[in-house]
Design a protein around this motif. Sequence first.
Motif, PDB file in Angstrom:
ATOM      1  N   ALA A  32       0.854  -1.194   0.000  1.00  0.00           N
ATOM      2  CA  ALA A  32       0.000   0.000   0.000  1.00  0.00           C
ATOM      3  C   ALA A  32       0.882   1.233   0.000  1.00  0.00           C
ATOM      4  O   ALA A  32       1.887   1.289   0.719  1.00  0.00           O
ATOM      5  N   LEU A  33       0.495   2.229  -0.806  1.00  0.00           N
ATOM      6  CA  LEU A  33       1.292   3.443  -0.963  1.00  0.00           C
ATOM      7  C   LEU A  33       0.393   4.667  -0.835  1.00  0.00           C
ATOM      8  O   LEU A  33      -0.681   4.719  -1.434  1.00  0.00           O
ATOM      9  N   ASP A  34       0.864   5.660  -0.061  1.00  0.00           N
ATOM     10  CA  ASP A  34       0.089   6.876   0.186  1.00  0.00           C
ATOM     11  C   ASP A  34       0.975   8.110   0.114  1.00  0.00           C
ATOM     12  O   ASP A  34       2.206   8.025   0.268  1.00  0.00           O
ATOM     13  N   SER A  35       0.333   9.257  -0.079  1.00  0.00           N
ATOM     14  CA  SER A  35       1.036  10.534  -0.027  1.00  0.00           C
ATOM     15  C   SER A  35       1.468  10.831   1.408  1.00  0.00           C
ATOM     16  O   SER A  35       0.808  10.430   2.375  1.00  0.00           O
ATOM     17  N   VAL A  36       2.569  11.540   1.547  1.00  0.00           N
ATOM     18  CA  VAL A  36       3.033  12.059   2.834  1.00  0.00           C
ATOM     19  C   VAL A  36       2.880  13.576   2.782  1.00  0.00           C
ATOM     20  O   VAL A  36       3.335  14.216   1.829  1.00  0.00           O
ATOM     21  N   TYR A  37       2.254  14.144   3.803  1.00  0.00           N
ATOM     22  CA  TYR A  37       1.983  15.574   3.787  1.00  0.00           C
ATOM     23  C   TYR A  37       3.001  16.351   4.614  1.00  0.00           C
ATOM     24  O   TYR A  37       3.410  15.920   5.695  1.00  0.00           O
ATOM     25  N   GLN A  38       3.394  17.510   4.092  1.00  0.00           N
ATOM     26  CA  GLN A  38       4.341  18.371   4.767  1.00  0.00           C
ATOM     27  C   GLN A  38       3.616  19.263   5.774  1.00  0.00           C
ATOM     28  O   GLN A  38       2.399  19.252   5.878  1.00  0.00           O
ATOM     29  N   GLU A  47       8.708  11.998  -0.701  1.00  0.00           N
ATOM     30  CA  GLU A  47       8.454  10.888   0.210  1.00  0.00           C
ATOM     31  C   GLU A  47       7.072  10.277   0.003  1.00  0.00           C
ATOM     32  O   GLU A  47       6.111  10.972  -0.321  1.00  0.00           O
ATOM     33  N   VAL A  48       7.011   8.960   0.205  1.00  0.00           N
ATOM     34  CA  VAL A  48       5.767   8.203   0.091  1.00  0.00           C
ATOM     35  C   VAL A  48       5.652   7.265   1.282  1.00  0.00           C
ATOM     36  O   VAL A  48       6.639   6.661   1.710  1.00  0.00           O
TER      37      VAL A  48
END
Length: 373
Positions: A32-38, A47-48
């Motif tokens: 599973a892959l998702d966005s990483v929020y700043q 980054e993921v």
Amino acid sequence: MRSWVMVGVLLCLTGCVEQNRIEKLGMSDTVALDSVYQENGKPSEREVSNAISVPKPGTLDNQQADILQTIAESPKDGRIKLSRKINKVLVSGQLRSMLFGKDLAKQGIWKELDSYRRDYTVGEKLKIVVVNGSAVDMLTHKYAQIRSVGSHIDQLLIKDAKIHEVPDVSLYSFVRDYYDDGTDPIAPMLVVKGDNIEIDGIALFKKDRYIGKINAEQTVLFAILNKSFKMGEFDIEFTDSSTGRKESAMISSIASKREVIVKKQERTRTIPQVVIRIRLSGIILEYTGKSTFKKPEEQKKLDQDLSEAIREQLQSIVNHVQRSGGDNLGIGTYVRNSMSYEKWTNLNWKSIYPHADIRVEVDATIRDYGMIR
């Protein structure tokens, strides 16, 4: 004597071969892959968030899985970091599903796809899936009735692909459509509802970016537009042409045939005219009207009313896909095949497609009316 010497040498050599025992391998089945929020609330471009499911040995009834998570700058970097969290050798040869969170899919998923397709241990039948929400949360959620999330997702997609509730999209087919200048990829969409995982429709892509969806109620209708097939069922509301009354029916055991016709361009036209001609037949399982369909004229009228209602639904889907901006029905493939390669390259189909005249024609026939007859 010489043969015995050779046998001895071979026995010694076998002891030098490195062997991976099955119990020492961590065979992940889902990633599973998702966005990483700043801190500013924007998704990171580097980054993921990564998570993998590694099933534990056991029977299908009591199978569980270890879930590993990390944040990394690339899928390869993520796999290295995840391998440090488990006392087994992580391998990707048993991967079945690759889940992308919707926010990450909006940014584009090619970097992640390209990393996995270059890995010779990953099979081309790896399923590509979009999650309406967070893919990592779907994989890490504690479900009361689901022992192994990865296995459950795999079986759910296999079952619903057989009845055309979702498309069967693999790593191979997604990459193929990504490179094809006459079509754009699609993928099944899942969502967590309560304590379960459900089909949420079909994700539409333009190249590798998520641009919209087909609702779960319209997935079979989308399949009718997308290809010829047998099996499947859907509900349809229609207007009785003689009474003006609204009625509905469930049509099952569908046999559908699609034909895409590109009409010859007139000299004054620059945008091609395309007709998607659908012929389908089915069986009525449920019906809310009062007709018994014992008379041939009643049957003929029903076929006409259903044909018009289905045509309107299919035309609505075509218009929606066009507005989204992706050629997810592969209309460009037929336009390309109708002309020379030179004309195709000069056509600039991607800019013309949203304004192309694409019309749907439907000829529906009911084969059987169930026990009401």
